[in-house]
Design an enzyme around this catalytic site. Structure first.
Site, PDB file in Angstrom:
ATOM      1  N   HIS A   5     -15.598  54.064  66.427  1.00  0.00           N
ATOM      2  CA  HIS A   5     -15.160  55.258  65.710  1.00  0.00           C
ATOM      3  C   HIS A   5     -14.601  56.322  66.644  1.00  0.00           C
ATOM      4  CE1 HIS A   5     -18.012  53.927  62.275  1.00  0.00           C
ATOM      5  NE2 HIS A   5     -16.825  53.357  62.193  1.00  0.00           N
TER       6      HIS A   5
ATOM      7  N   HIS B  21     -11.805  45.888  56.334  1.00  0.00           N
ATOM      8  CA  HIS B  21     -13.189  45.524  55.995  1.00  0.00           C
ATOM      9  C   HIS B  21     -13.989  46.819  55.954  1.00  0.00           C
ATOM     10  CE1 HIS B  21     -11.451  41.829  57.673  1.00  0.00           C
ATOM     11  NE2 HIS B  21     -12.372  41.157  57.016  1.00  0.00           N
TER      12      HIS B  21
ATOM     13  N   SER C  57     -15.789  54.080  58.945  1.00  0.00           N
ATOM     14  CA  SER C  57     -14.401  54.316  59.348  1.00  0.00           C
ATOM     15  C   SER C  57     -13.526  54.901  58.237  1.00  0.00           C
ATOM     16  CB  SER C  57     -13.785  53.033  59.904  1.00  0.00           C
ATOM     17  OG  SER C  57     -14.011  51.928  59.054  1.00  0.00           O
TER      18      SER C  57
ATOM     19  N   GLU D 151     -12.219  46.076  50.511  1.00  0.00           N
ATOM     20  CA  GLU D 151     -13.576  45.564  50.671  1.00  0.00           C
ATOM     21  C   GLU D 151     -13.808  44.487  49.621  1.00  0.00           C
ATOM     22  OE1 GLU D 151     -17.037  44.413  51.674  1.00  0.00           O
ATOM     23  OE2 GLU D 151     -16.070  45.962  52.908  1.00  0.00           O
TER      24      GLU D 151
ATOM     25  N   ASP E 203     -10.188  40.565  49.859  1.00  0.00           N
ATOM     26  CA  ASP E 203     -10.509  39.992  51.161  1.00  0.00           C
ATOM     27  C   ASP E 203      -9.652  40.679  52.221  1.00  0.00           C
ATOM     28  OD1 ASP E 203     -10.711  38.407  53.454  1.00  0.00           O
ATOM     29  OD2 ASP E 203     -10.745  36.537  52.335  1.00  0.00           O
ATOM     30  N   GLY E 204     -10.300  41.177  53.271  1.00  0.00           N
ATOM     31  CA  GLY E 204      -9.578  41.903  54.299  1.00  0.00           C
ATOM     32  C   GLY E 204      -8.488  41.101  54.973  1.00  0.00           C
TER      33      GLY E 204
ATOM     34  N   ASP F 212     -12.273  44.983  61.066  1.00  0.00           N
ATOM     35  CA  ASP F 212     -13.677  45.105  61.468  1.00  0.00           C
ATOM     36  C   ASP F 212     -14.536  44.174  60.598  1.00  0.00           C
ATOM     37  OD1 ASP F 212     -16.139  46.003  62.346  1.00  0.00           O
ATOM     38  OD2 ASP F 212     -16.075  47.850  61.176  1.00  0.00           O
TER      39      ASP F 212
END
Length: 293
Positions: free
Chosen positions: A18, A41, A113, A131, A156-157, A177
């Site tokens: 971060h 994500h 994030s 997400e 799905d990321g 991530d």
């Protein structure tokens, strides 16, 4: 390995991830034109540190908790202010003073994030967050309900890299991530980076990864080198020696197309983070070019 955000909110890996994300956003803000951030994500976006999950691990105490007590020197304090200001805002604290941001006892929640990015957006900038976990997405979408600058998608990321690049703004950054619940996540990271750059060659890509096995991490780095991608900056932080089968003590970020001053900033900051967050022998950090221009 299962790295769902809720169990690890505010830990040493979040500190690195971060703080770097905030520095990337600071650099994007130096141009007046709009940019977009894509968080593939995203998790829930905000974490209650009194929750059963956070209390089960208590990892934030050796992460953000230590930073708030650390003897920050002026240069590194200034680099951390954008991130710490977002953390303070999530906790209802109006001001962050470099070197003495606020008392750890005032920390009740930790922003993920998406919340850190949202705090830093200008009016012209936009944030897209995806997400897949149903319960996490419900909380994420509720958090940003009615916010015209944030788009939340249950997806799905890895598909997000195909669906939302390039952004119409033609400027921006992508944070990848993943929770590392699948055994092939390192391969998917490398493949996702190649796919993302094919669509958005000028984007700033930040890929987070845990360091659980040095041989596995080295293989990931070799795979990245073999892709032929240029301008890959490696940033790693270890709070103690990495030992397979033991709790996580190392994590890293792969940065592609990083802002040109970021290497020097992190070259100062990462060694200091390693000192402040050390929990045992073998603590340290590195910032180097995996592949230069």
């Amino acid at each position: 390995m299962n790295y769902r955000h809720v169990y690890h909110a505010g830990n040493f890996a979040d500190v690195l991830k971060h703080a770097v994300l905030a520095r990337i956003i600071v650099h994007l803000q130096k141009k007046e034109t709009a940019f977009r951030l894509l968080d593939t994500h995203a998790g829930t976006g905000l974490y209650d540190l009194s929750s059963a999950e956070a209390q089960k691990t208590g990892e934030w105490r050796n992460g953000i908790g230590r930073i708030l007590r650390a003897p920050l020197d002026p240069d590194n304090a200034a680099l951390l202010v954008p991130w710490l200001a977002a953390v303070a805002a999530a906790n209802g604290i109006d001001q962050v003073v470099p070197g003495a941001p606020f008392e750890p006892a005032r920390l009740t929640v930790y922003p993920g994030s998406p919340m850190i990015a949202r705090h830093m957006l200008r009016k012209v900038d936009r944030l897209t967050v995806t997400e897949l976990h149903p319960a996490d997405f419900t909380r994420l979408s509720t958090l940003f309900a009615g916010d015209v600058q944030v788009k939340t998608i249950e997806l799905d990321g890895w598909l997000a890299l195909k669906s939302f690049l390039p952004p119409k703004e033609r400027r921006g950054a992508i944070l990848v991530d993943p929770p590392f619940e699948q055994p092939d996540e390192f391969r998917r990271l490398a493949d996702g980076l190649v796919d993302g750059l094919r669509r958005f060659a000028g984007g700033v890509f930040a890929l987070w990864y845990p360091i659980k096995d040095e041989a596995e991490t080295d293989a990931f780095h070799r795979a990245l080198i073999e892709t032929g991608i240029r301008k890959i900056l490696r940033v790693e932080l270890r709070t103690a020696q990495v030992e397979p089968g033991r709790p996580l003590t190392g994590s890293g970020l792969i940065l592609v197309n990083p802002p040109w001053t970021l290497e020097a900033e992190l070259g100062r900051l990462v060694p200091a983070l390693a000192e402040w967050l050390a929990t045992g022998r073998g603590a340290g950090g590195r910032v180097d070019w995996l592949v230069a221009e």
